[in-house]
Design an enzyme around this catalytic site. Structure first.
Site, PDB file in Angstrom:
ATOM      1  N   LEU A   1       0.861  -1.268  -0.228  1.00 67.84           N
ATOM      2  CA  LEU A   1      -0.012   0.043   0.015  1.00 67.84           C
ATOM      3  C   LEU A   1       0.970   1.247   0.080  1.00 67.84           C
ATOM      4  CD1 LEU A   1      -2.690  -1.037   2.620  1.00 67.84           C
ATOM      5  CD2 LEU A   1      -2.823  -1.296  -0.144  1.00 67.84           C
TER       6      LEU A   1
ATOM      7  N   ASN B   1       1.796   4.265   7.909  1.00 77.03           N
ATOM      8  CA  ASN B   1       1.557   3.231   7.063  1.00 77.03           C
ATOM      9  C   ASN B   1       2.143   1.928   7.553  1.00 77.03           C
ATOM     10  OD1 ASN B   1       0.483   1.408   4.740  1.00 77.03           O
ATOM     11  ND2 ASN B   1       2.537   1.595   4.152  1.00 77.03           N
TER      12      ASN B   1
ATOM     13  N   SER C   1      -4.998   1.885   9.745  1.00 75.06           N
ATOM     14  CA  SER C   1      -5.570   0.510  10.405  1.00 75.06           C
ATOM     15  C   SER C   1      -6.094  -0.347   9.629  1.00 75.06           C
ATOM     16  CB  SER C   1      -6.805   1.093  11.371  1.00 75.06           C
ATOM     17  OG  SER C   1      -7.162   0.409  12.153  1.00 75.06           O
TER      18      SER C   1
ATOM     19  N   TYR D   1      -1.987  -8.603  16.437  1.00 72.81           N
ATOM     20  CA  TYR D   1      -2.442  -7.699  15.392  1.00 72.81           C
ATOM     21  C   TYR D   1      -3.638  -6.833  15.597  1.00 72.81           C
ATOM     22  CZ  TYR D   1      -2.785  -5.734  10.632  1.00 72.81           C
ATOM     23  OH  TYR D   1      -2.950  -5.090   9.541  1.00 72.81           O
TER      24      TYR D   1
ATOM     25  N   LYS E   1      -4.175  -2.725  16.460  1.00 71.30           N
ATOM     26  CA  LYS E   1      -5.007  -1.997  15.489  1.00 71.30           C
ATOM     27  C   LYS E   1      -6.024  -1.192  16.410  1.00 71.30           C
ATOM     28  CE  LYS E   1      -2.765  -2.302  11.634  1.00 71.30           C
ATOM     29  NZ  LYS E   1      -2.133  -0.982  11.222  1.00 71.30           N
TER      30      LYS E   1
ATOM     31  N   THR F   1      -1.061  -7.613  -1.210  1.00 70.81           N
ATOM     32  CA  THR F   1      -0.047  -7.073  -0.694  1.00 70.81           C
ATOM     33  C   THR F   1       0.910  -8.356  -0.308  1.00 70.81           C
ATOM     34  OG1 THR F   1      -0.611  -6.761   1.567  1.00 70.81           O
ATOM     35  CG2 THR F   1      -1.032  -4.825  -0.054  1.00 70.81           C
TER      36      THR F   1
END
Length: 275
Positions: free
Chosen positions: A14, A83, A134, A148, A152, A183
């Site tokens: 991204l 990011n 996020s 994770y 977030k 990704t």
């Protein structure tokens, strides 16, 4: 109007797609990565609009240096995109203290450090726009992503608080909540410190689903992410939260509905008990 950007985590995915799109539009971009040589091709393609810098968001000195470099190169920073992040796989019991600390150091503390380093310049110039990348995992719990998910959830709490604290300074905040994107996220998942057989029925299926995510023909492209962020940057009043991708919209809408339903049931039960 040309915008001046500092973006973290641009080596791929991204962040790279966003840096490329913005440079092509003529904005001024400081694209950062732990290995800045991964950005050499972008710097060569856009010598007038894109510069690069080494930045490991876990390093406070590098965070300050990146901000200083952008300020010196562009005369100011209009938009910060936090990011840089990665995923730690494993059930809550399987993730060690060191792995949990490392997950938060990158996904939460790194964004906090960089935002804190940039805020003095925004107070001086009368504003700026902090964008926090996020995930739907900032609201929806996924098995195998306890660390994770927690990072977030925490990131969104910090970002929303910043929006309240700094609005009078002209600071805007946007929390992006992407769904599944093509990704390297799933391939780069860190394995837990130990495997506990009792969790295998859930963990094995969760890992397989994440590993096969990129093969889904309906998966979102990084170019969609870049397009959305570019549009958000041109809004005079950008939203606080923004889902990206049809899958994100569906998952978040369902999660909000479930939480409201649970809330209503709890209130109704309490009123019945109180009565």
């Amino acid at each position: 109007m040309i915008k001046r950007w500092l973006i973290t985590g641009c080596s791929n995915g991204l962040g790279r797609a966003l840096a490329e799109r913005l440079a092509a539009e003529g904005d001024q971009v400081l694209a950062t990565a732990r290995r800045p040589e991964t950005l050499d091709d972008l710097a060569a393609r856009f010598p007038g609009s894109l510069r690069t810098a080494e930045l490991d968001v876990r390093d406070p000195d590098q965070c300050r240096s990146a901000v200083d470099r952008a300020l010196a190169a562009f005369g100011g920073i209009d938009i910060l995109v936090n990011n840089a992040a990665y995923g730690q796989f494993g059930a809550l019991e399987e993730v060690s203290d060191a792995q949990l600390a490392a997950q938060f150091d990158t996904n939460v503390f790194g964004s906090w450090r960089l935002t804190r380093a940039i805020l003095p310049s925004w107070r001086t110039q009368g504003g700026g726009h902090a964008i926090f990348v996020s995930s739907v995992a900032g609201l929806v719990a996924f098995p195998g992503l306890a660390a994770y998910n927690a990072s977030k959830f925490a990131l969104e709490g910090a970002a929303e608080t910043l929006a309240v604290e700094a609005a009078h300074l002209g600071v805007k905040v946007t929390i992006l909540q992407p769904g599944g994107f093509a990704t390297g996220y799933s391939a780069a998942l860190s394995a837990p410190s130990e495997r506990i057989d009792a969790y295998a029925p859930i963990m094995d299926g969760a890992f397989e689903a994440m590993s096969n995510m990129n093969s889904n023909p309906a998966i979102n492209s990084p170019e969609l992410f870049a397009e959305v962020v570019w549009r958000v940057s041109r809004m005079p009043s950008p939203p606080l939260r923004l889902p990206i991708g049809l899958d994100a919209e569906a998952m978040l809408k369902s999660a909000y509905a479930d939480r409201l339903d649970e809330f209503d049931k709890v209130i109704a039960a309490r009123q019945h008990t109180d009565g």
